[in-house]
Design an enzyme around this catalytic site. Structure first.
Site, PDB file in Angstrom:
ATOM      1  N   GLY A 205      -7.755 -41.403 -26.571  1.00  0.00           N
ATOM      2  CA  GLY A 205      -8.333 -40.788 -27.300  1.00  0.00           C
ATOM      3  C   GLY A 205     -10.333 -41.386 -27.085  1.00  0.00           C
TER       4      GLY A 205
ATOM      5  N   GLY B  38     -12.415 -37.072 -22.428  1.00  0.00           N
ATOM      6  CA  GLY B  38     -11.761 -36.033 -22.213  1.00  0.00           C
ATOM      7  C   GLY B  38     -11.092 -35.372 -23.492  1.00  0.00           C
ATOM      8  N   LEU B  39     -10.009 -34.431 -23.886  1.00  0.00           N
ATOM      9  CA  LEU B  39      -9.644 -33.365 -24.725  1.00  0.00           C
ATOM     10  C   LEU B  39      -9.350 -34.856 -25.967  1.00  0.00           C
ATOM     11  CD1 LEU B  39      -7.459 -30.827 -23.075  1.00  0.00           C
ATOM     12  CD2 LEU B  39     -10.598 -31.133 -23.329  1.00  0.00           C
TER      13      LEU B  39
ATOM     14  N   ARG C 255       3.175 -47.034 -22.781  1.00  0.00           N
ATOM     15  CA  ARG C 255       4.152 -47.272 -21.918  1.00  0.00           C
ATOM     16  C   ARG C 255       5.166 -48.476 -22.354  1.00  0.00           C
ATOM     17  NH1 ARG C 255       1.658 -47.341 -15.732  1.00  0.00           N
ATOM     18  NH2 ARG C 255       0.158 -48.908 -16.855  1.00  0.00           N
TER      19      ARG C 255
ATOM     20  N   TYR D 203       2.585 -25.408 -18.388  1.00  0.00           N
ATOM     21  CA  TYR D 203       4.006 -25.640 -17.428  1.00  0.00           C
ATOM     22  C   TYR D 203       5.239 -26.320 -17.799  1.00  0.00           C
ATOM     23  CZ  TYR D 203       1.264 -29.033 -15.222  1.00  0.00           C
ATOM     24  OH  TYR D 203       0.830 -30.733 -15.162  1.00  0.00           O
TER      25      TYR D 203
ATOM     26  N   ARG E 146      -8.743 -35.810 -10.771  1.00  0.00           N
ATOM     27  CA  ARG E 146      -7.293 -35.724 -10.121  1.00  0.00           C
ATOM     28  C   ARG E 146      -6.894 -35.121  -9.301  1.00  0.00           C
ATOM     29  NH1 ARG E 146      -7.325 -39.775 -14.549  1.00  0.00           N
ATOM     30  NH2 ARG E 146      -7.518 -41.659 -13.478  1.00  0.00           N
TER      31      ARG E 146
HETATM   32  C1  HXC Z   1       0.638 -39.424  -4.283  1.00  0.00           C
HETATM   33  C2  HXC Z   1      -0.078 -41.694  -5.654  1.00  0.00           C
HETATM   34  C3  HXC Z   1      -1.097 -41.164  -6.722  1.00  0.00           C
HETATM   35  C4  HXC Z   1      -1.192 -39.570  -5.991  1.00  0.00           C
HETATM   36  C5  HXC Z   1      -1.128 -42.744  -7.123  1.00  0.00           C
HETATM   37  N1  HXC Z   1       0.249 -42.249  -6.801  1.00  0.00           N
HETATM   38  N2  HXC Z   1      -1.649 -42.294  -6.873  1.00  0.00           N
HETATM   39  N3  HXC Z   1       1.011 -40.762  -4.840  1.00  0.00           N
HETATM   40  N4  HXC Z   1      -0.015 -39.205  -4.720  1.00  0.00           N
HETATM   41  N5  HXC Z   1      -1.912 -39.282  -5.524  1.00  0.00           N
HETATM   42  C6  HXC Z   1       1.215 -43.829  -6.380  1.00  0.00           C
HETATM   43  C7  HXC Z   1       1.243 -44.899  -6.449  1.00  0.00           C
HETATM   44  O1  HXC Z   1       1.206 -45.251  -4.695  1.00  0.00           O
HETATM   45  C8  HXC Z   1       1.839 -45.979  -6.722  1.00  0.00           C
HETATM   46  O2  HXC Z   1       3.517 -45.275  -6.118  1.00  0.00           O
HETATM   47  C9  HXC Z   1       2.405 -45.418  -8.267  1.00  0.00           C
HETATM   48  O3  HXC Z   1       1.726 -43.500  -7.681  1.00  0.00           O
HETATM   49  C10 HXC Z   1       1.639 -45.743  -8.990  1.00  0.00           C
HETATM   50  O4  HXC Z   1      -0.213 -46.348  -8.479  1.00  0.00           O
HETATM   51  P1  HXC Z   1      -0.887 -46.950  -9.132  1.00  0.00           P
HETATM   52  O5  HXC Z   1      -2.212 -46.601  -8.965  1.00  0.00           O
HETATM   53  O6  HXC Z   1      -0.387 -48.069  -9.814  1.00  0.00           O
HETATM   54  O7  HXC Z   1      -0.425 -46.095 -10.925  1.00  0.00           O
HETATM   55  P2  HXC Z   1      -1.342 -46.212 -12.201  1.00  0.00           P
HETATM   56  O8  HXC Z   1      -2.006 -47.443 -12.294  1.00  0.00           O
HETATM   57  O9  HXC Z   1      -0.214 -45.630 -13.238  1.00  0.00           O
HETATM   58  O10 HXC Z   1      -2.269 -44.769 -12.942  1.00  0.00           O
HETATM   59  C11 HXC Z   1      -0.871 -43.618 -12.836  1.00  0.00           C
HETATM   60  C12 HXC Z   1      -2.063 -42.437 -12.494  1.00  0.00           C
HETATM   61  C13 HXC Z   1      -3.244 -41.898 -12.716  1.00  0.00           C
HETATM   62  C14 HXC Z   1      -1.112 -41.116 -13.074  1.00  0.00           C
HETATM   63  C15 HXC Z   1      -1.291 -42.872 -11.268  1.00  0.00           C
HETATM   64  O11 HXC Z   1      -3.949 -40.881 -11.833  1.00  0.00           O
HETATM   65  C16 HXC Z   1      -3.656 -42.150 -14.431  1.00  0.00           C
HETATM   66  O12 HXC Z   1      -4.266 -43.167 -14.787  1.00  0.00           O
HETATM   67  N6  HXC Z   1      -4.585 -41.060 -14.597  1.00  0.00           N
HETATM   68  C17 HXC Z   1      -4.578 -41.222 -15.580  1.00  0.00           C
HETATM   69  C18 HXC Z   1      -5.448 -40.339 -16.505  1.00  0.00           C
HETATM   70  C19 HXC Z   1      -5.035 -38.763 -16.191  1.00  0.00           C
HETATM   71  O13 HXC Z   1      -3.993 -38.930 -15.392  1.00  0.00           O
HETATM   72  N7  HXC Z   1      -5.528 -37.740 -16.674  1.00  0.00           N
HETATM   73  C20 HXC Z   1      -5.152 -36.747 -16.181  1.00  0.00           C
HETATM   74  C21 HXC Z   1      -4.138 -35.837 -16.918  1.00  0.00           C
HETATM   75  S1  HXC Z   1      -4.209 -34.580 -16.831  1.00  0.00           S
HETATM   76  P3  HXC Z   1       4.549 -46.359  -5.746  1.00  0.00           P
HETATM   77  O14 HXC Z   1       5.184 -45.825  -4.779  1.00  0.00           O
HETATM   78  O15 HXC Z   1       2.841 -47.532  -4.664  1.00  0.00           O
HETATM   79  O16 HXC Z   1       4.690 -47.648  -6.724  1.00  0.00           O
HETATM   80  C22 HXC Z   1      -3.515 -33.417 -17.112  1.00  0.00           C
HETATM   81  C23 HXC Z   1      -2.099 -31.733 -17.507  1.00  0.00           C
HETATM   82  C24 HXC Z   1      -4.073 -31.555 -16.237  1.00  0.00           C
HETATM   83  O17 HXC Z   1      -2.000 -34.246 -17.592  1.00  0.00           O
HETATM   84  C25 HXC Z   1      -3.602 -29.474 -16.541  1.00  0.00           C
HETATM   85  C26 HXC Z   1      -4.176 -28.390 -15.771  1.00  0.00           C
HETATM   86  C27 HXC Z   1      -4.747 -27.418 -15.919  1.00  0.00           C
HETATM   87  P1  NAP Z   2      -8.312 -37.287 -19.660  1.00  0.00           P
HETATM   88  O1  NAP Z   2      -9.283 -38.195 -20.014  1.00  0.00           O
HETATM   89  O2  NAP Z   2      -7.500 -38.446 -18.139  1.00  0.00           O
HETATM   90  O3  NAP Z   2      -7.111 -38.459 -20.632  1.00  0.00           O
HETATM   91  C1  NAP Z   2      -6.267 -39.594 -20.280  1.00  0.00           C
HETATM   92  C2  NAP Z   2      -6.223 -39.919 -21.629  1.00  0.00           C
HETATM   93  O4  NAP Z   2      -4.550 -41.216 -21.403  1.00  0.00           O
HETATM   94  C3  NAP Z   2      -7.455 -41.075 -20.708  1.00  0.00           C
HETATM   95  O5  NAP Z   2      -7.627 -41.832 -22.156  1.00  0.00           O
HETATM   96  C4  NAP Z   2      -6.330 -42.650 -20.742  1.00  0.00           C
HETATM   97  O6  NAP Z   2      -7.230 -43.407 -20.275  1.00  0.00           O
HETATM   98  C5  NAP Z   2      -5.089 -42.609 -20.967  1.00  0.00           C
HETATM   99  N1  NAP Z   2      -4.285 -43.694 -20.513  1.00  0.00           N
HETATM  100  C6  NAP Z   2      -3.198 -43.204 -19.525  1.00  0.00           C
HETATM  101  N2  NAP Z   2      -2.478 -43.864 -19.008  1.00  0.00           N
HETATM  102  C7  NAP Z   2      -1.959 -44.558 -21.157  1.00  0.00           C
HETATM  103  C8  NAP Z   2      -1.515 -45.429 -20.808  1.00  0.00           C
HETATM  104  N3  NAP Z   2      -0.256 -45.797 -19.781  1.00  0.00           N
HETATM  105  N4  NAP Z   2      -1.377 -46.223 -22.395  1.00  0.00           N
HETATM  106  C9  NAP Z   2      -2.262 -44.830 -22.985  1.00  0.00           C
HETATM  107  N5  NAP Z   2      -3.979 -45.165 -22.458  1.00  0.00           N
HETATM  108  C10 NAP Z   2      -3.125 -43.630 -21.147  1.00  0.00           C
HETATM  109  O7  NAP Z   2      -7.099 -36.635 -19.393  1.00  0.00           O
HETATM  110  P2  NAP Z   2      -8.121 -35.160 -20.497  1.00  0.00           P
HETATM  111  O8  NAP Z   2      -7.577 -33.546 -19.480  1.00  0.00           O
HETATM  112  O9  NAP Z   2      -8.808 -35.286 -21.503  1.00  0.00           O
HETATM  113  O10 NAP Z   2      -6.340 -35.163 -21.401  1.00  0.00           O
HETATM  114  C11 NAP Z   2      -5.680 -35.089 -22.279  1.00  0.00           C
HETATM  115  C12 NAP Z   2      -4.899 -34.286 -22.282  1.00  0.00           C
HETATM  116  O11 NAP Z   2      -4.245 -32.805 -22.318  1.00  0.00           O
HETATM  117  C13 NAP Z   2      -3.242 -34.778 -21.995  1.00  0.00           C
HETATM  118  O12 NAP Z   2      -1.686 -35.000 -22.594  1.00  0.00           O
HETATM  119  C14 NAP Z   2      -3.458 -33.705 -20.550  1.00  0.00           C
HETATM  120  O13 NAP Z   2      -1.836 -33.215 -20.181  1.00  0.00           O
HETATM  121  C15 NAP Z   2      -3.944 -33.289 -21.457  1.00  0.00           C
HETATM  122  N6  NAP Z   2      -4.084 -31.296 -20.887  1.00  0.00           N
HETATM  123  C16 NAP Z   2      -5.033 -31.024 -20.741  1.00  0.00           C
HETATM  124  C17 NAP Z   2      -5.399 -29.812 -19.634  1.00  0.00           C
HETATM  125  C18 NAP Z   2      -6.691 -30.015 -19.309  1.00  0.00           C
HETATM  126  O14 NAP Z   2      -7.637 -28.875 -18.284  1.00  0.00           O
HETATM  127  N7  NAP Z   2      -8.096 -30.474 -19.181  1.00  0.00           N
HETATM  128  C19 NAP Z   2      -5.373 -28.834 -19.944  1.00  0.00           C
HETATM  129  C20 NAP Z   2      -4.044 -28.934 -20.227  1.00  0.00           C
HETATM  130  C21 NAP Z   2      -2.941 -30.322 -20.662  1.00  0.00           C
HETATM  131  P3  NAP Z   2      -6.509 -45.155 -19.712  1.00  0.00           P
HETATM  132  O15 NAP Z   2      -7.139 -44.971 -18.710  1.00  0.00           O
HETATM  133  O16 NAP Z   2      -8.256 -46.071 -20.109  1.00  0.00           O
HETATM  134  O17 NAP Z   2      -5.729 -45.524 -20.567  1.00  0.00           O
END
Ligand code: HXC
Ligand code: NAP
Length: 291
Positions: free
Chosen positions: A23, A26-27, A75, A156, A208
């Site tokens: 929270g 982003g959203l 997690r 999706y 990302r």
């Molecule tokens: C391939 C990757 C990678 C990448 C990480 N990894 N990034 N592999 N391409 N771009 C691999 C690493 O090598 C590692 O593998 C494993 O993933 C874990 O990486 P960490 O960096 O240690 O992971 P972690 O710190 O847990 O980070 C998680 C994360 C990161 C998912 C990789 O992106 C994150 O924290 N994201 C949180 C916010 C987020 O993604 N928000 C977007 C939500 S949008 P190994 O093999 O070395 O263990 C959404 C829907 C959008 O969900 C829809 C849009 C239309």
């Molecule tokens: P975002 O800002 O990256 O939000 C993701 C949040 O999740 C971050 O605040 C992150 O904070 C938190 N998070 C990640 N791993 C976590 C963990 N292990 N424990 C607790 N918190 C964790 O992205 P967003 O675009 O606002 O996405 C919000 C929601 O909308 C997501 O469910 C996403 O799949 C969905 N969605 C977004 C879009 C879009 O166009 N933006 C489209 C479809 C669906 P920390 O890194 O500090 O943990």
């Protein structure tokens, strides 16, 4: 009147305590800010305490509402239980759980390591399971009713999608959880719904999924029949309705808010958008008389 304005009455969420995972950005943050203006008390969490604390302070400043922020890694089940306990200590109860935290990146699936799959699935599916189970068990044990769980999925989750396969698998699981518990836990007075957003610009998702100038180059808005990305307030309006008592009969639903994006991809003939007016004249001429 506009979709960039708040939709509900000022006191629509008065007295409700709402927990939003992820929270602070982003959203999640946009929905939280709107909930505060409607009278809710808010608890937000994510892994990065500094992000949560800054967000909580700013949200209180802009809305005058009450926000409790804590670090919690969804997690980890023990983390979730500890967060729940601290929210109850602070506010005395929880009414709404908003499963919003997520992780995602784009990649050809054959390039992903098992660890990369787990990184996304653990946040999205396991994290949502952990929160839903901990909060649900608490409500059921205490005999508390009129509770609701809202989960943010993706379009999706239903259609599947290449290049985001771990996310698609995990979000599909969250949708299955939503529909399953909507039935099983209705008897305990707990409602379950989901929102499937289309493209809503946020730093987390955009950086990302579309790094560098990809967003500009791919012209994402052209994939949306309404030719624009979503406004955060539109999503916040929908979420506020779904967690409010106005939605008391909404249960087990996933509401898509994507400007028609996924249907544009699905309809077999939708690609004919590229045909110009003169070409339609020719096509009409060529097909009208044809027997
Ligand atoms: C391939 C990757 C990678 C990448 C990480 N990894 N990034 N592999 N391409 N771009 C691999 C690493 O090598 C590692 O593998 C494993 O993933 C874990 O990486 P960490 O960096 O240690 O992971 P972690 O710190 O847990 O980070 C998680 C994360 C990161 C998912 C990789 O992106 C994150 O924290 N994201 C949180 C916010 C987020 O993604 N928000 C977007 C939500 S949008 P190994 O093999 O070395 O263990 C959404 C829907 C959008 O969900 C829809 C849009 C239309
Ligand atoms: P975002 O800002 O990256 O939000 C993701 C949040 O999740 C971050 O605040 C992150 O904070 C938190 N998070 C990640 N791993 C976590 C963990 N292990 N424990 C607790 N918190 C964790 O992205 P967003 O675009 O606002 O996405 C919000 C929601 O909308 C997501 O469910 C996403 O799949 C969905 N969605 C977004 C879009 C879009 O166009 N933006 C489209 C479809 C669906 P920390 O890194 O500090 O943990």
């Amino acid at each position: 009147m506009s979709y960039t304005k708040g939709m509900l009455k000022d006191d629509a969420l008065a007295g409700k305590v709402i927990v939003i995972t992820g929270g602070g950005t982003g959203l999640g943050r946009s929905m939280g800010e709107y909930f505060l203006t409607l009278g809710a008390k808010l608890a937000i969490c994510s892994r990065r305490l500094e992000v949560i604390e800054k967000a909580a302070a700013e949200m209180m400043e802009t809305t005058g509402g009450e926000v409790f922020g804590a670090s919690c890694d969804v997690r980890n089940y023990e983390d979730v239980e500890a967060f729940l306990a601290s929210v109850i200590q602070r506010f005395g109860k929880v009414d709404v759980l908003l499963n919003n935290a997520a992780g995602n990146f784009i990649s050809p699936t054959e390039r992903l390591s098992p660890g990369a799959f787990d990184a996304v699935i653990d946040i999205v599916l396991k994290g949502t399971k952990n929160c839903t189970l901990a909060f649900g068990k608490h409500w059921i044990k205490e005999g508390q009713t009129d509770k609701t769980v809202l989960s943010i999925v993706t379009t999706y989750a239903t259609t599947g999608s290449g290049y985001v396969v771990p996310s698609a698998m995990a979000k599909a699981g969250v949708l299955a959880l939503t529909r399953s518990l909507a039935v099983e836990w209705a008897k305990y007075g707990i409602r379950f719904n989901a929102i499937a957003p289309g493209p809503f610009p946020t730093k987390g998702a955009w950086d990302r999924l579309l790094p560098g100038d990809m967003a500009e180059k791919l012209k994402l808005e052209n994939r949306v029949p309404l030719r624009r990305a979503g406004e955060h307030q539109e999503l916040a309006n929908l979420a506020a309705y779904l967690v409010s008592d106005f939605a008391a009969y909404m249960n087990g639903e996933v509401v898509t808010i994507d400007g028609g994006e996924w249907l544009q991809g699905a309809g077999q003939m939708n690609f004919l958008d590229i045909i110009q007016s003169e070409q339609w004249d020719w096509i009409e001429k060529a097909t009208r008389g044809a027997k």
